[in-house]
Design an enzyme around this catalytic site. Structure first.
Site, PDB file in Angstrom:
ATOM      1  N   TRP A  36       8.009  -7.174  -3.152  1.00 49.21           N
ATOM      2  CA  TRP A  36       7.631  -6.042  -2.288  1.00 49.21           C
ATOM      3  C   TRP A  36       7.326  -4.794  -3.112  1.00 49.21           C
ATOM      4  O   TRP A  36       8.086  -4.459  -4.019  1.00 49.21           O
ATOM      5  CB  TRP A  36       8.793  -5.753  -1.328  1.00 49.21           C
ATOM      6  CG  TRP A  36       8.755  -4.414  -0.685  1.00 49.21           C
ATOM      7  CD1 TRP A  36       9.103  -3.214  -1.241  1.00 49.21           C
ATOM      8  CD2 TRP A  36       8.324  -4.120   0.651  1.00 49.21           C
ATOM      9  NE1 TRP A  36       8.931  -2.204  -0.336  1.00 49.21           N
ATOM     10  CE2 TRP A  36       8.462  -2.728   0.828  1.00 49.21           C
ATOM     11  CE3 TRP A  36       7.858  -4.903   1.727  1.00 49.21           C
ATOM     12  CZ2 TRP A  36       8.147  -2.089   2.033  1.00 49.21           C
ATOM     13  CZ3 TRP A  36       7.550  -4.261   2.919  1.00 49.21           C
ATOM     14  CH2 TRP A  36       7.694  -2.877   3.067  1.00 49.21           C
ATOM     15  N   MET A  37       6.268  -4.073  -2.770  1.00 48.70           N
ATOM     16  CA  MET A  37       5.952  -2.771  -3.379  1.00 48.70           C
ATOM     17  C   MET A  37       5.837  -1.717  -2.291  1.00 48.70           C
ATOM     18  O   MET A  37       5.258  -1.975  -1.254  1.00 48.70           O
ATOM     19  CB  MET A  37       4.609  -2.871  -4.121  1.00 48.70           C
ATOM     20  CG  MET A  37       3.965  -1.525  -4.473  1.00 48.70           C
ATOM     21  SD  MET A  37       2.195  -1.660  -4.891  1.00 48.70           S
ATOM     22  CE  MET A  37       2.237  -1.894  -6.646  1.00 48.70           C
ATOM     23  N   ASP A  39       6.029   2.985  -2.429  1.00 48.99           N
ATOM     24  CA  ASP A  39       5.454   4.200  -3.040  1.00 48.99           C
ATOM     25  C   ASP A  39       5.077   4.122  -4.521  1.00 48.99           C
ATOM     26  O   ASP A  39       5.863   3.625  -5.333  1.00 48.99           O
ATOM     27  CB  ASP A  39       6.462   5.349  -2.990  1.00 48.99           C
ATOM     28  CG  ASP A  39       7.155   5.496  -1.665  1.00 48.99           C
ATOM     29  OD1 ASP A  39       6.827   4.776  -0.726  1.00 48.99           O
ATOM     30  OD2 ASP A  39       8.052   6.351  -1.602  1.00 48.99           O
ATOM     31  N   ARG A 162      15.672  13.740  -1.312  1.00 53.51           N
ATOM     32  CA  ARG A 162      15.101  12.756  -2.245  1.00 53.51           C
ATOM     33  C   ARG A 162      13.681  13.046  -2.706  1.00 53.51           C
ATOM     34  O   ARG A 162      13.041  13.970  -2.263  1.00 53.51           O
ATOM     35  CB  ARG A 162      15.145  11.369  -1.606  1.00 53.51           C
ATOM     36  CG  ARG A 162      14.385  11.233  -0.300  1.00 53.51           C
ATOM     37  CD  ARG A 162      14.435   9.782   0.207  1.00 53.51           C
ATOM     38  NE  ARG A 162      13.832   9.658   1.519  1.00 53.51           N
ATOM     39  CZ  ARG A 162      14.503   9.786   2.661  1.00 53.51           C
ATOM     40  NH1 ARG A 162      15.784  10.028   2.651  1.00 53.51           N
ATOM     41  NH2 ARG A 162      13.870   9.674   3.829  1.00 53.51           N
ATOM     42  N   TRP A 300       4.781   1.761   6.704  1.00 52.30           N
ATOM     43  CA  TRP A 300       6.067   1.217   7.114  1.00 52.30           C
ATOM     44  C   TRP A 300       5.936   0.515   8.466  1.00 52.30           C
ATOM     45  O   TRP A 300       5.303   1.035   9.373  1.00 52.30           O
ATOM     46  CB  TRP A 300       7.120   2.339   7.223  1.00 52.30           C
ATOM     47  CG  TRP A 300       7.550   2.842   5.882  1.00 52.30           C
ATOM     48  CD1 TRP A 300       7.235   4.048   5.324  1.00 52.30           C
ATOM     49  CD2 TRP A 300       8.357   2.160   4.920  1.00 52.30           C
ATOM     50  NE1 TRP A 300       7.803   4.155   4.071  1.00 52.30           N
ATOM     51  CE2 TRP A 300       8.497   3.006   3.804  1.00 52.30           C
ATOM     52  CE3 TRP A 300       8.981   0.903   4.885  1.00 52.30           C
ATOM     53  CZ2 TRP A 300       9.235   2.657   2.671  1.00 52.30           C
ATOM     54  CZ3 TRP A 300       9.708   0.550   3.750  1.00 52.30           C
ATOM     55  CH2 TRP A 300       9.832   1.428   2.666  1.00 52.30           C
TER      56      TRP A 300
HETATM   57  C1  FRU Z   1       8.800   6.761   1.219  1.00 49.23           C
HETATM   58  C2  FRU Z   1      10.252   6.432   0.934  1.00 49.23           C
HETATM   59  C3  FRU Z   1      10.882   7.511   0.066  1.00 49.23           C
HETATM   60  C4  FRU Z   1      11.999   6.775  -0.610  1.00 49.23           C
HETATM   61  C5  FRU Z   1      11.404   5.402  -0.817  1.00 49.23           C
HETATM   62  C6  FRU Z   1      12.396   4.282  -0.723  1.00 49.23           C
HETATM   63  O1  FRU Z   1       8.033   5.671   1.570  1.00 49.23           O
HETATM   64  O2  FRU Z   1      10.981   6.274   2.146  1.00 49.23           O
HETATM   65  O3  FRU Z   1      11.292   8.668   0.757  1.00 49.23           O
HETATM   66  O4  FRU Z   1      12.380   7.369  -1.809  1.00 49.23           O
HETATM   67  O5  FRU Z   1      10.406   5.246   0.171  1.00 49.23           O
HETATM   68  O6  FRU Z   1      11.824   3.078  -1.092  1.00 49.23           O
END
Ligand code: FRU
Length: 491
Positions: A36-37, A39, A162, A300
């Site tokens: 899975w990929m 960001d 984050r 997502w």
């Molecule tokens: C964005 C996100 C970020 C988080 C990452 C986790 O798509 O939800 O905020 O750091 O993905 O995989």
């Protein structure tokens, strides 16, 4: 020496590679070898090469404890997969090395990322989470040493904290973070002189749940000409007519970042891309000063049929970002011309209530075309892509003259996905220029030299390779047609 978590990830990748199916694997976009990929992370130019990291789960095609996948390229076209750079193997990042960025300082490569911990059961957000900012560094750009937590949340109640984006401003390092205070989004800034010790500069910009969503993921803040751009991925914006149709958005505001660390917006949020699948975009400044942008070319919770094939997720093509009045212009990086393998001779067309299959086939194509808006009177006219011989599958990109919109329709685009996205044409506009990149499971469209873009995934069958032009109930003129088969780099 690789940590045991990194060697384990490496072995898992090798094992799964044998079972992978490649029907939808991109020929020239970056996708994970297996697993899975999500960001793009840590976009950086280091020792003569571009490095791209990404959110990665090597053990399955589902999101899971996040690692940082890694690839590099000297020319933005050919990419080499490298060993996983970070694995969740310390207490601070126990449940995931979340998104972040990279900088080069005194010839070392530094990664700043979010260490993620679930407070209750893994995956149960309602039982709480704890997020801190962590630092790692490397001399060779391959093997990273973790330096642990460098920033704790300002208050323990701040659970969503984050995606550090670090950049050099004047004589200091600056960091932008996305955070959530109650149900409202915050852009927080920090400053450092050594990347280890950070001073909190407070909230650069705040928003409200109702207007701006509840969280701004993956912030980026960069100067462009005489202004600054605040780019982020807002969660929780509700659809408004044609706007905000995806589950989450990718949007920017133009304005000015003051020395007192406040972002003064001049514009409202503007959507970065109009396609179905575009999220978590991040930028880097290339050595020649260009601003390059990559996004996760997925969304997502959208269907990802390639999960059954042992891999999923891919990144957009690198885009060159510039400013055009109140908008960002995104052009495909100029290096991508090197992808062209062979050109197909094509003539302009004047269609009258008809459909014309072009003498052109393929699943990896670049296409340029101009639509004449002033003399075309068809109700709908445009392109059908990835058309199958029996007319069951196709993806449509057309002008809806009555609505005054350019429409991308993937209702019959293949497996799993659906939905229609569109953007308004400008009143009085006489021509519309389209530049398209088709890869095996994606389409990126650059409209009017990048003033608007669409990024979407498609999962057509292997026989759906045709390209057609059409004009419904009226006539339409198409000119300046050019098309190239693009190289299969098997990335
Ligand atoms: C964005 C996100 C970020 C988080 C990452 C986790 O798509 O939800 O905020 O750091 O993905 O995989």
């Amino acid at each position: 020496m690789l940590s045991s978590a990194l060697s384990k990830a490496h072995e898992a990748i090798l094992e799964q590679l044998e079972q992978r199916h490649d029907a939808w694997r991109p020929a020239y976009h970056l996708a994970p070898q297996v697993g899975w990929m999500n960001d793009p992370n840590g976009l950086v130019f280091f020792q003569g090469e571009y490095h791209v990291f990404y959110q990665y789960h090597p053990y399955s095609t589902k999101w899971g404890p996040m690692h940082w996948g890694h690839a590099k390229s000297a020319d933005l076209v050919h990419w080499q997969h490298l060993p996983v750079a970070l694995a969740p193997d310390t207490e601070a990042d126990r449940d995931g090395c979340f998104s972040g960025s990279a900088v080069v300082w005194e010839d070392r490569l530094y990664l700043l990322y979010t260490g993620h911990r679930w407070l209750g059961e893994p995956g149960r957000e309602d039982q709480g989470l704890y997020q801190v900012q962590c630092l790692a560094s490397s001399e060779d750009g391959l093997v990273f040493t973790k330096h642990g937590t460098v920033i704790e949340p300002p208050v323990p109640e701040m659970q969503h904290f984050r995606d550090p984006k670090v950049w050099r401003r004047d004589d200091a390092w600056w960091m932008a973070l996305g955070a959530r205070e109650g149900d409202d989004p915050r852009l927080l800034l920090y400053r450092s002189h050594d990347l280890f010790h950070w001073e909190a500069l407070g909230t650069a910009l705040g928003g409200t749940r109702e207007q701006d969503g509840y969280m701004w993921e993956c912030p980026d803040l960069f100067p462009l000409g005489d202004e600054d751009v605040f780019l982020c991925s807002p969660q929780g914006l509700r659809p408004q007519g044609y706007r905000y149709r995806n589950l989450y958005q990718n949007a920017y505001r133009l304005g000015r970042l003051t020395d007192a660390a406040r972002f003064l917006p001049r514009t409202d949020f503007i959507e970065l891309d109009h396609g179905h699948d575009f999220y978590a975009a991040q930028t880097l400044e290339a050595p020649d000063g260009r601003r390059l942008l990559w996004a996760w070319l997925d969304m997502w919770e959208s269907p990802m049929p390639s999960q059954a094939d042992g891999w999923c997720g891919m990144l957009s093509l690198p885009r060159e970002v510039s400013r055009e009045g109140d908008r960002l212009r995104q052009r495909p990086a100029r290096e991508l011309i090197a992808l062209r393998e062979s050109e197909h001779p094509l003539a302009g067309q004047h269609l009258k209530s008809e459909r014309l299959l072009l003498p052109l086939e393929g699943e990896r194509l670049e296409l340029e075309i101009e639509l004449d808006l002033s003399t075309s009177d068809a109700e709908r006219f445009g392109l059908a892509l990835r058309v199958d011989p029996n007319g069951r599958e196709e993806t449509l990109l057309y002008v809806d003259a009555q609505a005054g919109r350019l429409v991308l329709d993937r209702e019959r685009a293949g497996r799993g996905v659906a939905g229609v996205r569109s953007l308004p044409l400008t009143a009085g506009q006489t021509t519309l220029h389209l530049r398209l990149y088709l890869d095996r499971s994606s389409l990126e469209v650059f409209v009017d030299d990048g003033l608007h873009t669409f990024g979407s995934r498609l999962y057509p069958g292997p026989d759906s390779q045709g390209v057609a032009l059409f004009a419904s109930n009226g006539s339409a003129r198409f000119s300046q047609l050019r098309a190239w088969t693009l190289r299969d780099l098997a990335l």
